[in-house]
Design a protein around this motif. Sequence first.
Motif, short mmCIF file in Angstrom:
data_model
loop_
_atom_site.label_atom_id
_atom_site.label_comp_id
_atom_site.label_asym_id
_atom_site.label_seq_id
_atom_site.Cartn_x
_atom_site.Cartn_y
_atom_site.Cartn_z
N LEU A 174 6.70 10.35 0.55
CA LEU A 174 5.66 10.09 -0.58
C LEU A 174 6.27 10.54 -1.78
O LEU A 174 6.27 9.96 -3.33
N VAL A 175 6.21 12.04 -1.33
CA VAL A 175 7.07 12.58 -3.25
C VAL A 175 7.81 11.90 -4.55
O VAL A 175 7.75 11.57 -5.43
N GLY A 176 8.81 11.17 -3.12
CA GLY A 176 10.27 10.46 -3.86
C GLY A 176 9.94 9.32 -4.26
O GLY A 176 9.98 8.91 -5.92
N LYS A 177 8.80 8.80 -3.43
CA LYS A 177 8.20 7.52 -3.92
C LYS A 177 7.30 7.78 -5.50
O LYS A 177 7.36 6.57 -6.31
N MET A 178 6.37 8.60 -5.47
CA MET A 178 5.45 8.91 -6.98
C MET A 178 6.73 9.30 -7.87
O MET A 178 6.57 9.01 -8.43
N GLU A 179 7.74 10.01 -7.48
CA GLU A 179 8.47 10.45 -8.57
C GLU A 179 9.70 9.20 -9.23
O GLU A 179 9.40 9.24 -10.50
N ALA A 180 9.03 8.68 -8.51
CA ALA A 180 9.67 7.37 -8.92
C ALA A 180 9.31 6.39 -10.04
O ALA A 180 9.81 5.57 -10.97
N GLY A 181 7.96 6.47 -10.22
CA GLY A 181 7.10 6.10 -10.57
C GLY A 181 7.54 4.13 -10.63
O GLY A 181 6.66 3.78 -11.15
N ALA A 182 8.29 3.72 -9.42
CA ALA A 182 7.92 2.22 -9.19
C ALA A 182 6.49 1.67 -8.12
O ALA A 182 6.46 1.16 -8.43
N LEU A 183 5.11 2.62 -7.94
CA LEU A 183 4.68 2.51 -7.77
C LEU A 183 3.11 1.89 -8.50
O LEU A 183 2.88 2.63 -9.29
N PRO A 184 2.50 1.24 -7.57
CA PRO A 184 1.58 0.54 -9.24
C PRO A 184 0.52 1.02 -8.63
O PRO A 184 0.51 2.46 -7.12
N LEU A 185 -1.29 1.48 -9.16
CA LEU A 185 -1.77 2.76 -9.90
C LEU A 185 -2.31 2.38 -7.99
O LEU A 185 -2.73 3.52 -7.86
N ASP A 186 -2.48 1.23 -7.29
CA ASP A 186 -3.77 1.39 -6.19
C ASP A 186 -2.85 2.32 -5.11
O ASP A 186 -3.29 3.39 -3.85
N GLN A 187 -1.55 1.94 -4.51
CA GLN A 187 -0.30 2.20 -3.55
C GLN A 187 -0.48 4.17 -4.05
O GLN A 187 0.01 4.99 -3.42
N LEU A 188 -0.18 3.87 -5.94
CA LEU A 188 -0.36 5.73 -6.20
C LEU A 188 -1.08 6.59 -5.57
O LEU A 188 -1.22 7.90 -5.37
N LEU A 189 -2.07 5.88 -6.22
CA LEU A 189 -3.88 7.02 -5.38
C LEU A 189 -3.81 7.19 -4.03
O LEU A 189 -3.73 8.26 -3.70
N ALA A 190 -3.48 6.06 -3.36
CA ALA A 190 -3.50 6.12 -1.85
C ALA A 190 -1.76 7.09 -1.19
O ALA A 190 -2.31 7.72 -0.21
N SER A 191 -1.38 6.85 -2.38
CA SER A 191 -0.06 7.74 -1.40
C SER A 191 -0.14 9.17 -1.92
O SER A 191 -0.68 10.62 -1.44
N TYR A 192 -1.20 9.50 -2.34
CA TYR A 192 -1.73 11.04 -3.75
C TYR A 192 -2.54 11.58 -2.20
O TYR A 192 -2.45 12.97 -2.12
N GLN A 193 -3.40 10.31 -2.29
CA GLN A 193 -4.29 11.36 -0.37
C GLN A 193 -3.82 11.26 0.20
O GLN A 193 -4.07 12.12 0.75
N ARG A 194 -2.65 10.48 0.75
CA ARG A 194 -2.45 10.65 1.99
C ARG A 194 -1.59 12.11 1.84
O ARG A 194 -1.23 12.88 2.86
N GLY A 195 -0.47 12.19 0.73
CA GLY A 195 0.16 13.49 0.97
C GLY A 195 -1.23 14.89 0.22
O GLY A 195 -0.38 15.24 1.05
N ALA A 196 -2.12 14.55 -0.64
CA ALA A 196 -3.39 15.62 0.25
C ALA A 196 -3.61 16.07 0.91
O ALA A 196 -3.80 17.04 1.95
N GLN A 197 -3.15 14.83 2.64
CA GLN A 197 -3.79 15.11 4.12
C GLN A 197 -2.83 15.81 4.57
O GLN A 197 -2.64 16.55 5.53
N LEU A 198 -1.94 15.18 4.30
CA LEU A 198 -0.19 16.02 5.56
C LEU A 198 -0.16 17.93 4.91
O LEU A 198 -0.04 18.18 5.28
N LEU A 199 -0.46 18.05 3.28
CA LEU A 199 -0.41 19.14 2.65
C LEU A 199 -1.15 20.21 4.23
O LEU A 199 -0.89 21.11 3.62
N GLN A 200 -2.26 19.67 3.73
CA GLN A 200 -3.38 20.08 4.46
C GLN A 200 -3.21 20.72 5.60
O GLN A 200 -2.74 21.47 6.25
N PHE A 201 -2.57 19.19 6.36
CA PHE A 201 -2.42 19.16 7.67
C PHE A 201 -0.99 20.96 7.83
O PHE A 201 -0.98 21.35 8.96
#
Length: 84
Positions: A31-58
């Motif tokens: 997820l971080v790699g995709k986000m850093e690449a900057g190629a995600l649309p805004l909605d997918q970026l937000l969803a990826s950030y939220q999923r990343g926060a869940q994974l980080l907590q896990f």
Amino acid sequence: MARTAKSTAATADTPPMPASYEEALAELEQLVGKMEAGALPLDQLLASYQRGAQLLQFCRTRLEAVEEQVKLLEDGQLKPWDAA
């Protein structure tokens, strides 16, 4: 009643947590790699950030659980790895 349907739909869209720390870490790194690449649309970026926060907590929760187990094995003291 619409509120219940909406929260149920949100739960259905949320992928389950990985079975292990290693799987969660691999997904987080992807997820971080995709986000850093900057190629995600805004909605997918937000969803990826939220999923990343869940994974980080896990991952944090799993690490804390392992740390507590190590403390038990070491009579309540967490010792550095090089001292073992």
